[in-house]
Design an enzyme around this catalytic site. Structure first.
Site, PDB file in Angstrom:
ATOM      1  N   SER A  61       0.808  -1.219   0.000  1.00 17.07           N
ATOM      2  CA  SER A  61       0.000   0.000   0.000  1.00 17.07           C
ATOM      3  C   SER A  61       0.840   1.268   0.000  1.00 17.07           C
ATOM      4  O   SER A  61       0.324   2.353  -0.255  1.00 17.07           O
ATOM      5  CB  SER A  61      -0.942   0.006   1.208  1.00 17.07           C
ATOM      6  N   LYS A 102       1.360   4.523   6.887  1.00 15.53           N
ATOM      7  CA  LYS A 102       0.719   5.413   5.912  1.00 15.53           C
ATOM      8  C   LYS A 102       1.418   6.760   5.930  1.00 15.53           C
ATOM      9  O   LYS A 102       2.219   7.067   6.807  1.00 15.53           O
ATOM     10  CB  LYS A 102      -0.774   5.607   6.232  1.00 15.53           C
TER      11      LYS A 102
END
Length: 258
Positions: A61, A102
């Site tokens: 991701s 993230k």
């Protein structure tokens, strides 16, 4: 007879004044180098263990910045030290029961939206994101403007097409935001494979100061210097003995030639 005796006892190669291989001063310096090297080597590792935590990133991701299976080093920080553009490790029970990695794209008080000309906007400013996959837009679709509450963060993965990030939690009470207290660390570098330090997210500079890199480079320099001193000091004795043996052999050959 007296003169002959004096000739026999005179040193040919300076052996009577050479002493132990390399001399006492050389031996002391080599020992000091090894001791100092150990201090730097062990001190660097100890400092690194206190400041950094290793993590393995299980998904893609954050590609291409961090690929699936990469091992990263993250500096332990408090949430109050987080800045826009930082790649952080956090744990939020509503997202997953494990640490996640993230990128922070907005902090408390910011209004974030997508997309304008295919780019993310924060407080109306279009953000340049060179860390995204080449040719990729800021999002596959779009999402409405979100004003981030104080003390919270809005986070996205660099692989926007597959990342389950704040955009996947917009319908929840916190509108996809995460509390700053959920942050455990800030990623400084990819340790394996050795891709090195993450590049600063300069696209956020117009909105405020970016985070400064942690002390990882200094720690690595200390460890390398320690290794060099340890091996250099340890090698001095054997090299000095070899040099002394070479000088003695040269002296004997010169004496034989006479």
């Amino acid at each position: 007879m007296g003169g002959e005796s004096m000739t026999r006892t005179a040193p040919h190669g300076g052996g009577a004044t050479t002493g132990p291989a390399g001399g006492r001063a050389g031996q002391r310096l080599s020992g000091l180098a090894v001791a100092l090297g150990l201090v730097l080597f062990l001190g660097g590792f100890a400092w690194g263990a206190v400041v950094y935590r290793p993590y393995t990133v299980p998904t893609g991701s954050m590609a291409p910045t961090i690929d699936a299976g990469d091992r990263v080093l993250a500096q332990r920080i408090g949430g109050e030290d987080v800045r826009r553009g930082d790649v952080v490790v956090f744990k939020d029970a509503t997202w997953a029961d494990a640490p996640m990695v993230k990128r922070v794209v907005a902090v408390g008080g910011d209004t974030v939206a997508c997309c304008q000309d295919g780019r993310l906007t924060v407080d109306g400013k279009k953000i340049d994101e060179p860390y995204l996959p080449e040719g990729a837009a800021a999002e596959d679709g779009s999402f409405p403007a979100v004003t981030v509450p104080k003390g919270r963060l809005f986070l996205l993965g660099d692989e926007r097409g597959t990342s389950l990030d704040s955009t996947a939690h917009l319908t929840e009470a916190a509108h996809g935001t995460v509390a700053v207290g959920a942050v455990e660390a800030r990623v400084d570098a990819v340790a394996w494979p050795m891709d090195g330090m993450l590049r600063p997210a300069t696209g956020f500079e117009a909105l405020g100061p970016l985070s400064s890199p942690g002390p990882l480079r200094t720690i690595v320099a200390l460890v390398i210097a320690g290794v060099v001193l340890i091996f250099g000091g340890a090698a001095y004795g054997p090299l000095a003995k070899r040099a002394a043996a070479s000088r003695a052999r040269t002296g004997r050959e010169a004496a034989g030639a006479r």
